[in-house]
Scaffold this motif. Structure first.
Motif, PDB file in Angstrom:
ATOM      1  N   ILE A 224       0.845  -1.316   0.013  1.00 40.93           N
ATOM      2  CA  ILE A 224       0.044   0.007  -0.052  1.00 40.93           C
ATOM      3  C   ILE A 224       0.769   1.202   0.127  1.00 40.93           C
ATOM      4  CG2 ILE A 224      -1.975   1.257   1.151  1.00 40.93           C
ATOM      5  CD1 ILE A 224      -2.726  -1.476   2.437  1.00 40.93           C
ATOM      6  N   GLU A 225       1.939   1.331   0.866  1.00 39.65           N
ATOM      7  CA  GLU A 225       2.794   2.342   0.799  1.00 39.65           C
ATOM      8  C   GLU A 225       3.475   2.610  -0.390  1.00 39.65           C
ATOM      9  OE1 GLU A 225       2.737  -0.219   2.963  1.00 39.65           O
ATOM     10  OE2 GLU A 225       1.967   0.642   4.673  1.00 39.65           O
ATOM     11  N   PHE A 226       3.913   1.561  -1.080  1.00 35.09           N
ATOM     12  CA  PHE A 226       4.259   1.773  -2.724  1.00 35.09           C
ATOM     13  C   PHE A 226       3.573   2.484  -3.445  1.00 35.09           C
ATOM     14  CE2 PHE A 226       4.868   0.107  -6.964  1.00 35.09           C
ATOM     15  CZ  PHE A 226       6.385   0.628  -7.051  1.00 35.09           C
ATOM     16  N   PHE A 227       2.401   1.939  -3.559  1.00 36.62           N
ATOM     17  CA  PHE A 227       1.447   2.905  -4.384  1.00 36.62           C
ATOM     18  C   PHE A 227       1.062   4.037  -4.062  1.00 36.62           C
ATOM     19  CE2 PHE A 227       0.703  -1.915  -5.363  1.00 36.62           C
ATOM     20  CZ  PHE A 227       1.110  -1.674  -6.913  1.00 36.62           C
ATOM     21  N   GLU A 228       0.901   4.425  -2.465  1.00 36.40           N
ATOM     22  CA  GLU A 228       0.755   5.759  -2.170  1.00 36.40           C
ATOM     23  C   GLU A 228       1.971   6.550  -2.567  1.00 36.40           C
ATOM     24  OE1 GLU A 228      -0.725   6.567   1.812  1.00 36.40           O
ATOM     25  OE2 GLU A 228      -0.322   4.430   2.291  1.00 36.40           O
ATOM     26  N   ARG A 229       3.070   6.278  -2.717  1.00 35.13           N
ATOM     27  CA  ARG A 229       4.258   6.800  -2.916  1.00 35.13           C
ATOM     28  C   ARG A 229       4.236   7.241  -4.677  1.00 35.13           C
ATOM     29  NH1 ARG A 229      10.119   4.926  -1.653  1.00 35.13           N
ATOM     30  NH2 ARG A 229       9.399   4.957   0.305  1.00 35.13           N
ATOM     31  N   GLU A 230       4.044   5.883  -5.384  1.00 36.98           N
ATOM     32  CA  GLU A 230       3.850   6.204  -6.696  1.00 36.98           C
ATOM     33  C   GLU A 230       2.657   7.212  -7.200  1.00 36.98           C
ATOM     34  OE1 GLU A 230       5.618   4.567  -9.272  1.00 36.98           O
ATOM     35  OE2 GLU A 230       7.081   4.326  -7.690  1.00 36.98           O
ATOM     36  N   ILE A 231       1.496   7.344  -6.405  1.00 38.54           N
ATOM     37  CA  ILE A 231       0.477   8.263  -6.852  1.00 38.54           C
ATOM     38  C   ILE A 231       0.932   9.627  -6.448  1.00 38.54           C
ATOM     39  CG2 ILE A 231      -1.788   9.025  -6.260  1.00 38.54           C
ATOM     40  CD1 ILE A 231      -2.387   5.817  -5.501  1.00 38.54           C
ATOM     41  N   ILE A 232       1.763   9.911  -5.352  1.00 35.32           N
ATOM     42  CA  ILE A 232       2.105  11.169  -4.860  1.00 35.32           C
ATOM     43  C   ILE A 232       3.069  11.553  -5.940  1.00 35.32           C
ATOM     44  CG2 ILE A 232       3.301  12.489  -3.046  1.00 35.32           C
ATOM     45  CD1 ILE A 232       1.580  10.617  -1.067  1.00 35.32           C
ATOM     46  N   ASN A 233       4.104  10.732  -6.231  1.00 30.57           N
ATOM     47  CA  ASN A 233       5.088  11.084  -7.026  1.00 30.57           C
ATOM     48  C   ASN A 233       4.629  11.528  -8.293  1.00 30.57           C
ATOM     49  OD1 ASN A 233       7.202  10.762  -5.426  1.00 30.57           O
ATOM     50  ND2 ASN A 233       7.829   8.523  -5.988  1.00 30.57           N
ATOM     51  N   SER A 234       3.454  10.788  -9.008  1.00 26.12           N
ATOM     52  CA  SER A 234       2.921  11.024 -10.386  1.00 26.12           C
ATOM     53  C   SER A 234       2.502  12.424 -10.460  1.00 26.12           C
ATOM     54  CB  SER A 234       2.151  10.073 -10.716  1.00 26.12           C
ATOM     55  OG  SER A 234       1.598  10.219 -11.871  1.00 26.12           O
ATOM     56  N   LEU A 235       1.586  12.660  -9.159  1.00 26.21           N
ATOM     57  CA  LEU A 235       1.035  14.261  -8.870  1.00 26.21           C
ATOM     58  C   LEU A 235       2.037  15.296  -8.916  1.00 26.21           C
ATOM     59  CD1 LEU A 235      -1.482  13.308  -6.017  1.00 26.21           C
ATOM     60  CD2 LEU A 235      -2.094  13.904  -8.414  1.00 26.21           C
ATOM     61  N   ASN A 236       3.130  14.828  -8.225  1.00 23.50           N
ATOM     62  CA  ASN A 236       4.254  15.792  -8.164  1.00 23.50           C
ATOM     63  C   ASN A 236       4.781  16.254  -9.565  1.00 23.50           C
ATOM     64  OD1 ASN A 236       3.889  16.517  -5.316  1.00 23.50           O
ATOM     65  ND2 ASN A 236       5.206  14.813  -4.817  1.00 23.50           N
ATOM     66  N   GLU A 237       5.134  15.003 -10.269  1.00 25.06           N
ATOM     67  CA  GLU A 237       5.582  14.989 -11.541  1.00 25.06           C
ATOM     68  C   GLU A 237       4.824  15.777 -12.654  1.00 25.06           C
ATOM     69  OE1 GLU A 237       6.868  11.116 -12.814  1.00 25.06           O
ATOM     70  OE2 GLU A 237       8.252  10.978 -11.237  1.00 25.06           O
ATOM     71  N   ASN A 238       3.646  15.551 -12.679  1.00 27.13           N
ATOM     72  CA  ASN A 238       2.731  16.300 -13.398  1.00 27.13           C
ATOM     73  C   ASN A 238       2.458  17.832 -12.961  1.00 27.13           C
ATOM     74  OD1 ASN A 238       2.468  14.083 -15.227  1.00 27.13           O
ATOM     75  ND2 ASN A 238       1.112  13.054 -13.744  1.00 27.13           N
TER      76      ASN A 238
ATOM     77  N   LEU B 173       0.556  19.042 -10.667  1.00 29.15           N
ATOM     78  CA  LEU B 173      -0.915  19.045 -10.826  1.00 29.15           C
ATOM     79  C   LEU B 173      -0.935  20.164  -9.441  1.00 29.15           C
ATOM     80  CD1 LEU B 173      -2.438  15.740 -11.224  1.00 29.15           C
ATOM     81  CD2 LEU B 173      -2.354  17.856 -12.980  1.00 29.15           C
ATOM     82  N   THR B 174      -1.685  21.400  -9.774  1.00 30.31           N
ATOM     83  CA  THR B 174      -2.150  22.221  -8.864  1.00 30.31           C
ATOM     84  C   THR B 174      -3.267  22.120  -8.095  1.00 30.31           C
ATOM     85  OG1 THR B 174      -2.998  23.852 -10.390  1.00 30.31           O
ATOM     86  CG2 THR B 174      -0.619  24.159  -9.716  1.00 30.31           C
TER      87      THR B 174
ATOM     88  N   ASP C 289     -10.862  12.974  -9.166  1.00 29.55           N
ATOM     89  CA  ASP C 289     -10.387  12.609 -10.606  1.00 29.55           C
ATOM     90  C   ASP C 289      -8.958  12.497 -10.807  1.00 29.55           C
ATOM     91  OD1 ASP C 289     -13.098  12.430 -10.972  1.00 29.55           O
ATOM     92  OD2 ASP C 289     -13.331  14.846 -11.619  1.00 29.55           O
ATOM     93  N   SER C 290      -8.041  13.588 -10.588  1.00 28.56           N
ATOM     94  CA  SER C 290      -6.601  13.399 -10.929  1.00 28.56           C
ATOM     95  C   SER C 290      -6.017  12.035 -10.120  1.00 28.56           C
ATOM     96  CB  SER C 290      -5.949  14.511 -10.565  1.00 28.56           C
ATOM     97  OG  SER C 290      -6.145  14.717  -9.041  1.00 28.56           O
ATOM     98  N   ILE C 291      -6.366  11.784  -9.158  1.00 24.22           N
ATOM     99  CA  ILE C 291      -6.055  10.741  -8.323  1.00 24.22           C
ATOM    100  C   ILE C 291      -6.362   9.299  -8.956  1.00 24.22           C
ATOM    101  CG2 ILE C 291      -5.842   9.436  -6.244  1.00 24.22           C
ATOM    102  CD1 ILE C 291      -6.140  12.258  -4.928  1.00 24.22           C
ATOM    103  N   SER C 292      -7.745   9.321  -9.458  1.00 30.08           N
ATOM    104  CA  SER C 292      -8.137   8.287 -10.130  1.00 30.08           C
ATOM    105  C   SER C 292      -7.486   8.065 -11.544  1.00 30.08           C
ATOM    106  CB  SER C 292      -9.904   8.561 -10.293  1.00 30.08           C
ATOM    107  OG  SER C 292     -10.325   8.287  -8.812  1.00 30.08           O
ATOM    108  N   VAL C 293      -7.220   9.066 -12.042  1.00 35.60           N
ATOM    109  CA  VAL C 293      -6.571   9.011 -13.335  1.00 35.60           C
ATOM    110  C   VAL C 293      -5.084   8.140 -13.149  1.00 35.60           C
ATOM    111  CG1 VAL C 293      -5.430  10.085 -15.290  1.00 35.60           C
ATOM    112  CG2 VAL C 293      -7.675  10.828 -14.636  1.00 35.60           C
TER     113      VAL C 293
END
Length: 77
Positions: free
Chosen positions: A8-22, A24-25, A30-34
């Motif tokens: 779970i922690e791995f996927f949390e980190r992946e989602i957060i990293n993706s949000l940061n890389e993109n 997103l302000t 919706d953005s988390i679900s994408v």
């Protein structure tokens, strides 16, 4: 702290990293679900493993998605 692949922690980190890389302000459900959908697609179509492990990863991804959505809702209130 080492985070194990598929946890779970791995996927949390992946989602957060993706949000940061993109950069997103406007982070919302919706953005988390994408991002979660992209990770789910990778698990279903690109990741080669035993089906039991795949199902466990998918379950952990869904739980990570829900945890991040809950945290986002708390911050936005």
């Amino acid at each position: 702290m080492t985070v194990m692949f598929g946890s779970i922690e791995f996927f949390e980190r992946e989602i957060i990293n993706s949000l940061n890389e993109n950069q997103l302000t406007n982070v919302n459900e919706d953005s988390i679900s994408v991002i979660t959908s992209k990770l789910e697609y990778e698990l279903l179509h690109d990741f080669i493993c035993h089906e039991r492990i795949r199902l466990e990863c998918l379950n952990n991804l869904k739980r990570a998605n829900q945890k991040i959505i809950e945290r986002t809702e708390l911050v936005l209130r």
